[in-house]
Enzyme design. Structure first.
Site, short mmCIF file in Angstrom:
data_model
loop_
_atom_site.label_atom_id
_atom_site.label_comp_id
_atom_site.label_asym_id
_atom_site.label_seq_id
_atom_site.Cartn_x
_atom_site.Cartn_y
_atom_site.Cartn_z
N VAL A 70 -30.91 24.72 14.05
CA VAL A 70 -31.54 25.28 15.24
C VAL A 70 -30.58 26.27 15.89
O VAL A 70 -29.41 25.94 16.12
CB VAL A 70 -31.89 24.17 16.26
CG1 VAL A 70 -32.39 24.76 17.58
CG2 VAL A 70 -32.92 23.22 15.68
N ALA A 93 -25.94 26.75 18.59
CA ALA A 93 -26.71 26.32 17.42
C ALA A 93 -26.29 24.90 17.05
O ALA A 93 -25.29 24.39 17.56
CB ALA A 93 -26.46 27.27 16.25
N LYS A 94 -27.04 24.26 16.21
CA LYS A 94 -26.66 22.94 15.70
C LYS A 94 -27.47 22.67 14.44
O LYS A 94 -28.55 23.24 14.26
CB LYS A 94 -26.98 21.86 16.74
CG LYS A 94 -26.17 20.61 16.59
CD LYS A 94 -24.78 20.78 17.17
CE LYS A 94 -23.93 19.55 17.06
NZ LYS A 94 -22.67 19.71 17.81
N GLY A 95 -26.95 21.80 13.60
CA GLY A 95 -27.67 21.47 12.37
C GLY A 95 -27.58 19.98 12.08
O GLY A 95 -26.75 19.27 12.64
N ASP A 129 -19.39 18.24 12.29
CA ASP A 129 -19.83 17.36 13.37
C ASP A 129 -19.76 15.94 12.80
O ASP A 129 -19.05 15.72 11.81
CB ASP A 129 -21.25 17.75 13.83
CG ASP A 129 -21.61 17.14 15.18
OD1 ASP A 129 -21.16 17.67 16.20
OD2 ASP A 129 -22.34 16.14 15.20
#
Ligand code: NAD
Length: 445
Positions: free
Chosen positions: A65, A110-112, A151
Site C-alpha cells: 500500500v 507505504a507498507k507491505g 519489518d
C-alpha cells in the site's frame, strides 16, 4: 475502572480517530483535502503460487500500500505474518506518511505484508516467496517510486533478495536504493540495525531534558521496563543501560523477567540467544507480560505488538512516561486514560522514527555510492531526533500556555478543551506539512 463496552480496535478506525484529533490543532483544511489525506493512494494485492520443499504448492497473498507520495517515493517496511491484513497495512502506510513528514525526509508513506508464517518455512521457501512477491509487485516498487524496508519477520537477508530480484529485472541501473535495511556488505548503512533502538533512547533523553518531570531530567538513574526484547527492545535497553538507567524488567513472547537491582542487557541477550527467551535468567523473578506492563517504573517502553495498553489496563500503568517503541501499542481509549492520569506518552510517530531516518541515510548513500562511517550516521541520527522532539515540544507548549488554540468550535468540541497530547501535536505537524505541500504542488491538472 474497567470499561464495559469493547473498544473498536480496527486499525483504520484507530488511525482515523487519531487523525481527527490531530487536525483540531491546525488551520481548518478543506473537506476534500482531508478525505484525500486519509485515503491510501494505491493498494496492490497479489496472489501467487509457491512450490514448497516437499513438492506441494501453497497459494500466498501479499499486499503493498502506498498511502501518499506528496513528498517523495513511498517508504515503509514489509512484514511477513500469518495474521497480517490489508486494513493493518493501510493503517501502517498512513503512519509512515506522517512519520516521514515529521522527521522531514523526502518520502511518502507505504507498507507491505505477506500472509505467511516464517517460523514454519525453510530458508529456500522464504527466498522463493520473497522473489515471487517482488516480481509480482513489478514496477510498483522502485528507487524513486516506492522503497521497501524490513519489518516484523523480515530481515536484512529478505532485503538482499528483494534487491537482487529487482536488479535482475532492471539490468544496467544503480538499483541499490530500491530497498533499505540491506546487509552492510550489500550497500546497507552502518547503524541501520541499531537505528530504531538508538532513536528511542535519543527521543526519551531529549524529552526528559525539557524538565516536565522535575525529579527525572536525565536518563541516569531512571527505572525502565521494556516489553519485547527483539531488535528495538534490546538495542534500546543497551542504550539506556550505557547511559546510567536501570533496566528492571524485560519480556518476550514467552514472558518477562524482573530484578529490582537492575538487569544487564548484554547478559539478557546472551541468555536469550542460548535459550530462545529471557525467561529463566538467574536472580530474576518471572512475570507475565500483563504484570510487566503494570510494574512501578519511571519509563515504560512497549516494543513488541500493537494494542498492548488498552482501556482495561491503562488505569493500572504506574510509569511516569510511556515511550512507544512499537507501532500502535496504545489504543485511543488508553491514550485518554493515561492523559487524565498525568502520564506522558511519547508516540510511535516520534519515538521509533530513528529507523526510517537511517533508512533515508542509506538511500542517500546508495545514490552517491558511498558508505558513511558509524560515527557520522549516529551523529546525524541524534541531531534529527533532538530536532524532532524540539519541534513537537514547542508546538505542544504553545497550546498548553494558551498562545495557540484549536482552530474552530468543532475542533474545541473534539479536543474536549483538554491539554493536547504529544500524539495529536506530532501528527498535526506532519499533517499540516503534507497538506501544505499538496497545495504548493498545485492540485493537478
Ligand atoms: P522483533 O521481531 O525483532 O522483536 C519483537 C519482540 O517482541 C520479540 O522479542 C518477541 O519475542 C516479542 N514479543 C512477541 N510477542 C510478544 C508478546 N505477546 N509480549 C511481549 N513480547 C512479545 O521486532 P522489532 O523489529 O524489534 O519490532 C518491534 C516493534 O517495533 C514492532 O511494533 C515494529 O513494527 C516496531 N518498529 C520496528 C522498527 C525497526 O526498525 N525494527 C522500526 C519502527 C517500528
Amino acid at each position: 475502572m474497567p470499561v464495559t463496552e469493547p473498544e473498536n480496535l480496527d486499525p483504520i478506525a484507530i488511525s482515523e480517530q487519531q487523525f481527527d484529533h490531530a487536525v483540531c490543532y491546525i488551520q481548518k483544511l478543506k473537506k476534500g483535502l482531508i478525505e484525500f489525506l486519509k485515503k491510501p493512494k494505491r493498494i496492490t494485492i497479489v496472489n501467487f503460487p509457491i512450490e514448497m520443499d516437499d513438492g506441494s504448492v501453497q497459494s500466498i497473498q501479499g499486499y503493498r500500500v502506498v498511502h501518499n507520495r506528496v513528498f517523495g517515493p513511498g517508504k515503509g517496511g514489509i512484514r511477513y505474518h500469518p495474521d497480517v491484513t490489508i486494513e493493518e497495512v493501510i493503517a501502517l502506510a498512513k503512519l509512515m506518511t506522517w512519520k516521514c513528514a515529521l522527521v522531514n525526509i523526502p518520502f511518502g508513506g507505504a507498507k507491505g505484508g505477506v500472509v505467511c508464517n516464517v517460523k514454519a518455512l525453510t530458508e529456500n521457501e522464504l527466498r522463493r516467496i520473497t522473489r515471487r512477491f517482488t516480481s509480482e509487485l513489478a514496477d510498483n516498487i522502485g528507487p524513486y517510486t516506492d522503497i521497501p524496508a524490513p519489518d516484523m519477520y523480515t530481515s536484512e537477508q529478505t532485503m538482499a533478495w528483494i534487491f537482487d530480484t529487482y536488479d535482475v529485472l532492471h539490468p544496467g541501473e544503480n538499483n541499490r536504493p530500491v530497498v533499505t535495511g540491506k546487509p552492510v556488505e550489500m550497500g546497507g548503512s552502518y547503524g541501520r540495525h541499531e537505528a530504531t533502538g538508538n532513536g528511542v533512547y535519543h527521543v526519551t533523553e531529549r524529552f526528559l531534558s525539557k524538565a516536565l518531570i522535575a525529579e527525572q531530567q536525565t536518563v541516569a538513574g531512571a527505572s525502565i521496563v521494556i516489553q519485547g526484547f527483539g531488535n528495538v527492545g534490546a538495542i534500546s535497553a543497551q542504550a539506556f543501560f550505557r547511559n546510567g538507567a536501570k533496566i528492571i524488567a524485560v519480556s518476550d513472547s514467552q514472558g518477562g523477567v524482573y530484578c529490582a537491582e537492575g538487569l544487564n542487557p548484554d547478559e539478557l541477550l546472551a541468555f536469550k540467544n542460548e535459550h530462545g527467551t529471557v525467561v529463566g535468567l538467574r536472580d530474576t523473578m518471572t512475570v507475565t507480560n500483563e504484570e510487566l506492563l503494570e510494574l512501578e517504573c519511571d519509563i515504560l517502553i512497549p516494543a513488541a505488538l500493537s494494542h498492548q495498553i488498552h482501556a482495561d489496563n491503562a488505569h493500572k500503568i504506574k510509569a511516569k512516561v510511556v515511550v512507544e517503541a512499537a507501532n500502535d501499542p496504545t489504543t485511543p481509549k488508553a491514550d485518554e486514560i493515561l492523559a487524565e492520569r498525568g502520564i506522558y506518552l511519547l508516540p510511535d510517530i516520534m519515538t521509533n522514527a530513528g529507523g526510517v531516518t537511517v533508512s533515508y541515510f542509506e538511500w542517500v548513500q546508495n545514490q552517491a555510492n558511498q558508505q558513511w562511517d558509524i560515527e557520522e550516521v549516529n551523529a546525524r541520527l541524534q541531531k534529527r531526533m533532538y530536532k524532532l522532539v524540539d519541534v513537537v515540544f514547542d508546538r505542544w507548549q504553545g497550546f498548553v500556555v494558551g498562545e495557540e488554540t484549536p482552530s474552530d468550535e468543532e475542533s474545541i468540541k473534539i479536543s474536549g478543551g483538554k491539554k493536547p497530547d504529544f500524539r495529536s501535536i506530532a501528527l498535526s505537524i506532519a499533517i499540516e506539512r503534507v497538506a501544505k505541500a499538496t497545495l504548493l504542488r498545485g492540485i493537478w491538472p
